[in-house]
Structures are given as C-alpha cells and as structure tokens.
Design a protein around this motif. Sequence first.
Motif, PDB file in Angstrom:
ATOM      1  N   ASN A 174       0.796  -1.349  -0.137  1.00  0.00           N
ATOM      2  CA  ASN A 174      -0.028   0.078   0.008  1.00  0.00           C
ATOM      3  C   ASN A 174       0.899   1.285   0.013  1.00  0.00           C
ATOM      4  O   ASN A 174       0.188   2.445  -0.269  1.00  0.00           O
ATOM      5  CB  ASN A 174      -0.890  -0.038   1.260  1.00  0.00           C
ATOM      6  CG  ASN A 174      -0.249   0.118   2.431  1.00  0.00           C
ATOM      7  OD1 ASN A 174       1.108  -0.553   2.654  1.00  0.00           O
ATOM      8  ND2 ASN A 174      -0.789   0.688   3.541  1.00  0.00           N
ATOM      9  N   THR A 193      -2.600   7.640  -7.829  1.00  0.00           N
ATOM     10  CA  THR A 193      -3.981   7.201  -7.023  1.00  0.00           C
ATOM     11  C   THR A 193      -3.479   6.567  -5.723  1.00  0.00           C
ATOM     12  O   THR A 193      -4.569   6.513  -4.935  1.00  0.00           O
ATOM     13  CB  THR A 193      -4.900   6.395  -7.901  1.00  0.00           C
ATOM     14  OG1 THR A 193      -4.279   5.153  -8.414  1.00  0.00           O
ATOM     15  CG2 THR A 193      -5.347   7.048  -9.165  1.00  0.00           C
ATOM     16  N   SER A 194      -2.296   6.098  -5.484  1.00  0.00           N
ATOM     17  CA  SER A 194      -2.376   5.401  -4.075  1.00  0.00           C
ATOM     18  C   SER A 194      -0.818   5.362  -3.768  1.00  0.00           C
ATOM     19  O   SER A 194       0.186   5.176  -4.738  1.00  0.00           O
ATOM     20  CB  SER A 194      -2.847   4.039  -4.056  1.00  0.00           C
ATOM     21  OG  SER A 194      -2.091   3.146  -4.912  1.00  0.00           O
ATOM     22  N   GLN A 224      -3.650   7.813  -0.375  1.00  0.00           N
ATOM     23  CA  GLN A 224      -4.806   7.371  -0.165  1.00  0.00           C
ATOM     24  C   GLN A 224      -5.314   7.923   1.365  1.00  0.00           C
ATOM     25  O   GLN A 224      -6.589   7.555   1.880  1.00  0.00           O
ATOM     26  CB  GLN A 224      -5.278   5.856  -0.203  1.00  0.00           C
ATOM     27  CG  GLN A 224      -4.250   5.030   0.467  1.00  0.00           C
ATOM     28  CD  GLN A 224      -2.818   4.666   0.104  1.00  0.00           C
ATOM     29  OE1 GLN A 224      -2.274   5.408  -0.853  1.00  0.00           O
ATOM     30  NE2 GLN A 224      -2.277   3.498   0.378  1.00  0.00           N
ATOM     31  N   ASP A 225      -4.280   8.343   2.118  1.00  0.00           N
ATOM     32  CA  ASP A 225      -4.247   8.796   3.445  1.00  0.00           C
ATOM     33  C   ASP A 225      -5.033  10.358   3.652  1.00  0.00           C
ATOM     34  O   ASP A 225      -4.320  10.939   4.573  1.00  0.00           O
ATOM     35  CB  ASP A 225      -3.133   8.703   4.223  1.00  0.00           C
ATOM     36  CG  ASP A 225      -2.690   7.039   4.412  1.00  0.00           C
ATOM     37  OD1 ASP A 225      -3.780   6.140   4.511  1.00  0.00           O
ATOM     38  OD2 ASP A 225      -1.656   6.825   4.337  1.00  0.00           O
ATOM     39  N   ASP A 314      -7.105   2.808   4.988  1.00  0.00           N
ATOM     40  CA  ASP A 314      -6.616   4.306   4.964  1.00  0.00           C
ATOM     41  C   ASP A 314      -6.818   5.089   5.845  1.00  0.00           C
ATOM     42  O   ASP A 314      -7.955   4.820   6.400  1.00  0.00           O
ATOM     43  CB  ASP A 314      -7.439   4.607   3.461  1.00  0.00           C
ATOM     44  CG  ASP A 314      -7.393   3.928   2.387  1.00  0.00           C
ATOM     45  OD1 ASP A 314      -6.466   2.921   2.043  1.00  0.00           O
ATOM     46  OD2 ASP A 314      -8.224   3.963   1.155  1.00  0.00           O
TER      47      ASP A 314
END
Length: 470
Positions: A174, A193-194, A224-225, A314
């Motif tokens: 991740n 996007t991540s 994503q956070d 997330d």
Amino acid sequence: MSSSQLPGLLLACAITSAAHAQTVYDVGFVNGLALSGGALDRSAGSDVERRLGYFSDLYYDRQRNEWWGLSDRGPGGGTLSYETRVQRFTLDVAANGAIGNFQVAQTIKFTRSGVPLNGLAPNPSDVLGNAFDPEGFVINPKNGNLLVSDEYGPSLYEFDRNGQLVREYTMAPNLVPKVGATPNYDAKPPTLTSGREPNRGLEGLAISPDGKYAYAVLQNGAVQDGWSSSSRGRYTRIVKFDTATGQAVGQYAYQLDSASQGRGISALVALGNDRFMILERNNRGIGVGATLASPDKNVFMIDLNGATDVSGIDLPASGDLPFGFTAVAKGAKVIDLDVDTLAALGSKSPEKWEGLAVGPQLANGSFLVLAGSDNDYSVTQSDGGEQFDVWFRMSDADPFATSIQCPIGAVVGCTGALTDDYVLLPGVLHAYTANIDGYVAAVPEPETLALMLAGLIAVGGVARRNRRTA
C-alpha cells in the motif's frame, strides 16, 4: 557459569532493561556549528561531485564511537547524476557536551553489484532501477551493516560496511506509488492514486536496541491517507520491519500537529523497544527557496506500545481513526529547534532540520543529543532544469530573497556581484544535553560481544594467576 553462556546473558540483560519506560527531560542547548556549504567529502571527482550534502540523517554508533551523516540524492533534485553516499565523521565532544572540530573521516558510496546507486529520478517511471534518494540511516547491531531508507521507492536497503547492497527489504504494497494498479515512481496526485507521494517517502529510520526491528516513517501519509488538492492528511505511517525476514510486519498511525506549511516528519530515533523521539517540522526558515517567516521544528516523544496496526486501512484526513484503531501516543515536546540560533546564520533557524541522534553519555550522566540540518547542497534549479549555486548574505533580513545565484561550481555569470559576505548555505549541527531515563542503545552484534568477553575472561585469568603466585 561457563564462558560460553556469558554472551547470551549480557545480551539478555541489555534487552531486559529496554522494558523500562524511557523519559526525556531537562534538555538544554549547549552550542552549535555552522559548517561550510562548500566543504568537500573524501571521494574522488570534481568539487561539485564532492560537495558535502549535509544531514538528511545522523546516527551515532555507540559500540564503535562513530558518527555518521547521510547525504541525499544530490544537487539538482533528481535531475543531475550523483553517486549517493554516507559520511563517517569525527567530532570533538567536551565534558559539558559542547561540540567542535567536525571532520569527514570516510566517504562510502552505495552500490549494487558494483554499480553506483544514483540520485537521478527513476526513468522510465515504472522502473525504480538504481534510482536512490537516501533519507534515513542506522546501523544494525546484529551484523554491523548499514540500513538506509529511501524516498523514491520508497525502499529500505541493507548495505555492507563498504556500501555494497546485500539485501532489499520487501515494501508494504500500500506504500508503493501506483496509478491504478501500475507502479509509477514519477507521477503526482491526483494522477497518482495510491502509495507514497513524490519526495514524501521513507524519511526517518530507527532500529530497536536488539536489532530485531527497523522502523521507517513516511514524511507524510500515503496518497490514499486523506490527500486532496488543497492539503495533505494529518496522519502519516510508521512502518515496522523484521530485520531477520526483511518483511514489513506492521504500520502505525502518527498524527502531525497540522497539515499546513509542508509539515512532515524528518527523523526518528529509538530510545527503547517502543519509545522514540520524532522530529516534526514545517517548510519555513532559512533555506533554498524557503519562506523565512514562522519556522516550526519540534522533537516529540512518542510511544508505539498500544498503537494498533493500520496496514489494512486508509487513514482519515483528520480527526479520530476508525473505531477499533489506536494511533501512536504523542507525548511532550522535548526540543524546540527554533529557539536557539547561530550568529553565523544571522540568528535565523534553518528550514530543513532533518538529522537527529542520541550520542555518548557524558560524565554527569546526561546524554548528548545532536540535531543537524540539510542544506540541499546550496543548489537550486530553473524550470528548464539548469542548476545554480545559491549564495546567501546572512545579515540580510531575508537572505534567500537577496541571494545571488551562479552557475553551479562557478563564481562568474552570476545574478549579482559576489562579495566576501556571501556564503553557500551552511549545514548546521546543534548540541543538546538531555537526561534520558531508561535509554537503551543498540547492543553489540554477537561477534563483538564475544570479543569483549574474551578480553574480560583473559584479564580475569591473569588476575587469578597473579593472586596464586603472590
């Protein structure tokens, strides 16, 4: 007890003491050094290639009494070829903790199968290759190897004492930067996007006293956070790695004081198995391209005991974590790095405080704590990728606003007349003394313990023989 049992006993005693909670208090500033922005390391090459990149991280190896200072990807922000490296340096430490006589003793370049790891940004964008932006540094007490965290990957690499790569740790999926499902080491959000945001990868690095775990912290949370076009999220991630397997075994959420002014994490220092000091800062102060007003750089105590693993979720942009999850406990501020300033910088705080280390214990029982700044090699670049040295006159109200830029490595063709009162941006070291109850330094690797015990046993044998013959 046999001599063969002693190494295990000493190791167990050292680790057992780590169970006692660590507390940092009575921190006092002693002195500081402003180190020449034009100083050279001990490698070969041109003066530009050898220019010291100051303190993306600091580390003190207590067993060998060695200081280490990490340089990052080099001048040019990833646009110039630069063989990444770490410096071993010496430092005089007075009885009261005052520091002086900084000298580079050794320059070690990082290589993979003999090929230098380079500060150039990844190209093509979906292949990391030998691109390397080192930001965090520790020594593994189990084997003496060098562990280095990197922003490009993000990555955690292990090198031998000659700088040769011996192992790549497995990164948590991740955190790998992706566009959709495809790795992309160049894209920026919202295209990205991540995973980690560019230039916000694994910044700080610490190791547990027993060497079993390494802890690397993202400068800011993953895309994503809570990232948005107007701000970043307030949470970042501390990633726990098993040094035996090289696997990420946990992630813990740390909440920043705010999400404004480029605030992020720059350093992490282990005090025991669960307690750390963490350096949190904004992007203000004296630096290349920085806004001078309102610098805010602080060192906090934190505790991972009781924090829950957030690998599978997330993180929110702000507020509490989801039900059932607990963030890292953030304790008191123990150092305000902006309070004490140096005349050599016009009594102004550096923008990039990035290095932090607990040094030797002093005669009065307190510890030397060293903080260091990253000076970005005193280099900036144009939108077209051309590099320029930045010269500062520290007596000016805003030294960057009145700075003079020259083609890198040159003092002609500049934007103004260079006079003797202009300098390349110094690297800064601050010395503090601190009481640290229960502090546990990294223990020696087994080979070192065996040598120490062999010496003790030999001394004991001589003493016994002397007593018998007396």
